[in-house]
Design a protein around this motif. Structure first.
Motif, mmCIF file in Angstrom:
data_model
loop_
_atom_site.group_PDB
_atom_site.id
_atom_site.type_symbol
_atom_site.label_atom_id
_atom_site.label_comp_id
_atom_site.label_asym_id
_atom_site.label_seq_id
_atom_site.Cartn_x
_atom_site.Cartn_y
_atom_site.Cartn_z
ATOM 1 N N ARG A 23 -9.878 -2.875 0.634
ATOM 2 C CA ARG A 23 -8.640 -3.372 0.049
ATOM 3 C C ARG A 23 -8.568 -4.881 0.257
ATOM 4 N NH1 ARG A 23 -3.357 -2.010 3.426
ATOM 5 N NH2 ARG A 23 -2.748 -3.806 2.164
ATOM 6 N N LEU A 71 0.843 -1.191 0.000
ATOM 7 C CA LEU A 71 0.000 0.000 0.000
ATOM 8 C C LEU A 71 0.881 1.245 0.000
ATOM 9 C CD1 LEU A 71 -3.241 0.740 1.814
ATOM 10 C CD2 LEU A 71 -1.304 2.215 2.388
ATOM 11 N N ALA A 128 -8.208 7.480 -4.742
ATOM 12 C CA ALA A 128 -7.788 6.110 -4.441
ATOM 13 C C ALA A 128 -7.750 5.279 -5.708
ATOM 14 C CB ALA A 128 -8.724 5.474 -3.424
ATOM 15 N N SER A 181 -6.879 0.980 -7.097
ATOM 16 C CA SER A 181 -6.750 -0.433 -6.737
ATOM 17 C C SER A 181 -7.399 -0.710 -5.381
ATOM 18 C CB SER A 181 -5.273 -0.858 -6.728
ATOM 19 O OG SER A 181 -4.712 -0.702 -8.010
ATOM 20 N N MET A 182 -8.461 0.028 -5.092
ATOM 21 C CA MET A 182 -9.238 -0.137 -3.872
ATOM 22 C C MET A 182 -10.707 0.018 -4.227
ATOM 23 S SD MET A 182 -6.866 2.176 -1.265
ATOM 24 C CE MET A 182 -7.223 1.300 0.262
ATOM 25 N N PRO A 224 -2.773 -1.026 -3.868
ATOM 26 C CA PRO A 224 -3.647 -0.026 -3.247
ATOM 27 C C PRO A 224 -2.893 1.261 -2.956
ATOM 28 C CG PRO A 224 -4.088 -2.173 -2.308
ATOM 29 C CD PRO A 224 -2.890 -2.344 -3.200
#
Length: 247
Positions: A246, A145, A219, A221-222, A179
């Motif tokens: 996530r 992350l 944001a 990839s979340m 994320p």
């Protein structure tokens, strides 16, 4: 049902919570505390820190992003986050020295995570206005992350250039596969009658959520669950809590 509004500004990049059985909630709390003491119209001293500690305790975020704080505030607020990973970056004067709070402490932006084990990176935005503060961004990168905060210029065209550059930086660092979030006071609103539209800063793979005013979370990839705007008595901005998901 998730709480959203037109100001949230979703895009096709948002992943649905449904069908993501292993997804975990990830709460990002954005606070602008007006705690330098320079702006006397919104400075309320110790009351501001105590109010922030109360919101953190009540909402239990995984991360808190902070604008307009003094360096010493970070450790105090981290105590409410289990003393996890934290990072601070001072805003700079044109001569490269830190901007100072009225008590002489460094003034700028910070992040506190509950998790530990990150590495930090920060920088000065390439585009700046003609004022006495050079705006900066600050980030922490974990293995799985990346999270950042920034406080952008009050000049709309400059804020837009700073915002786009930061989003591009995070995209290049792997936002499409890891994320990633950017939270802060962008000094731009969603679809305003006049001025820059913060949604024009957004680009794939990011989506954006906001407080209906100038604070936003981008944001990638979340997934997204909900947005909560929490009134604050002792600063001139509400708290913005965006609950993401996530893996």
């Amino acid at each position: 049902m998730p709480k959203t509004s037109a100001a949230s500004g979703t895009s096709p990049a948002v992943r649905s919570v449904a069908g993501t059985a292993a997804a975990q909630s990830y709460r990002v709390l954005q606070l602008n505390l007006c705690h330098s003491g320079v702006n006397t119209s919104c400075f309320n001293g110790e009351n501001t820190v105590q109010e922030a500690l109360g919101v953190i305790g009540a909402r239990q975020p995984q991360v808190v992003t902070l604008n307009e704080i003094c360096r010493a505030d970070l450790a105090r607020l981290a105590s409410a986050m289990g003393d996890g990973h934290r990072v601070f970056a001072p805003a700079l004067r044109p001569d490269g020295t830190p901007v100072r709070c009225v008590d002489g402490d460094e003034y700028g932006n910070g992040i506190v995570f509950r998790a530990t084990g990150a590495t930090n990176f920060s920088g000065v935005h390439a585009t700046q206005d003609g004022g006495s503060e050079r705006r900066v961004y600050v980030c922490a990168e974990f293995a799985d992350l990346t999270g950042c905060t920034t406080h952008l210029s009050t000049t709309g065209t400059v804020a837009m250039a700073q915002c786009k550059a930061t989003v591009a930086l995070l995209r290049d660092r792997g936002a499409a596969t890891r994320p990633t979030f950017l939270a802060g006071d962008m000094n731009m609103k969603y679809a305003p009658l006049f001025g820059q539209n913060v949604q024009n800063c957004n680009s794939a793979p990011f989506f954006r959520k906001g407080d209906g005013d100038v604070q936003h979370v981008f944001a990638a990839s979340m997934g997204f669950e909900r947005t909560d705007v929490i009134p604050m008595r002792y600063t001139d901005h509400p708290a913005l809590l965006v609950t993401l998901t996530r893996p």
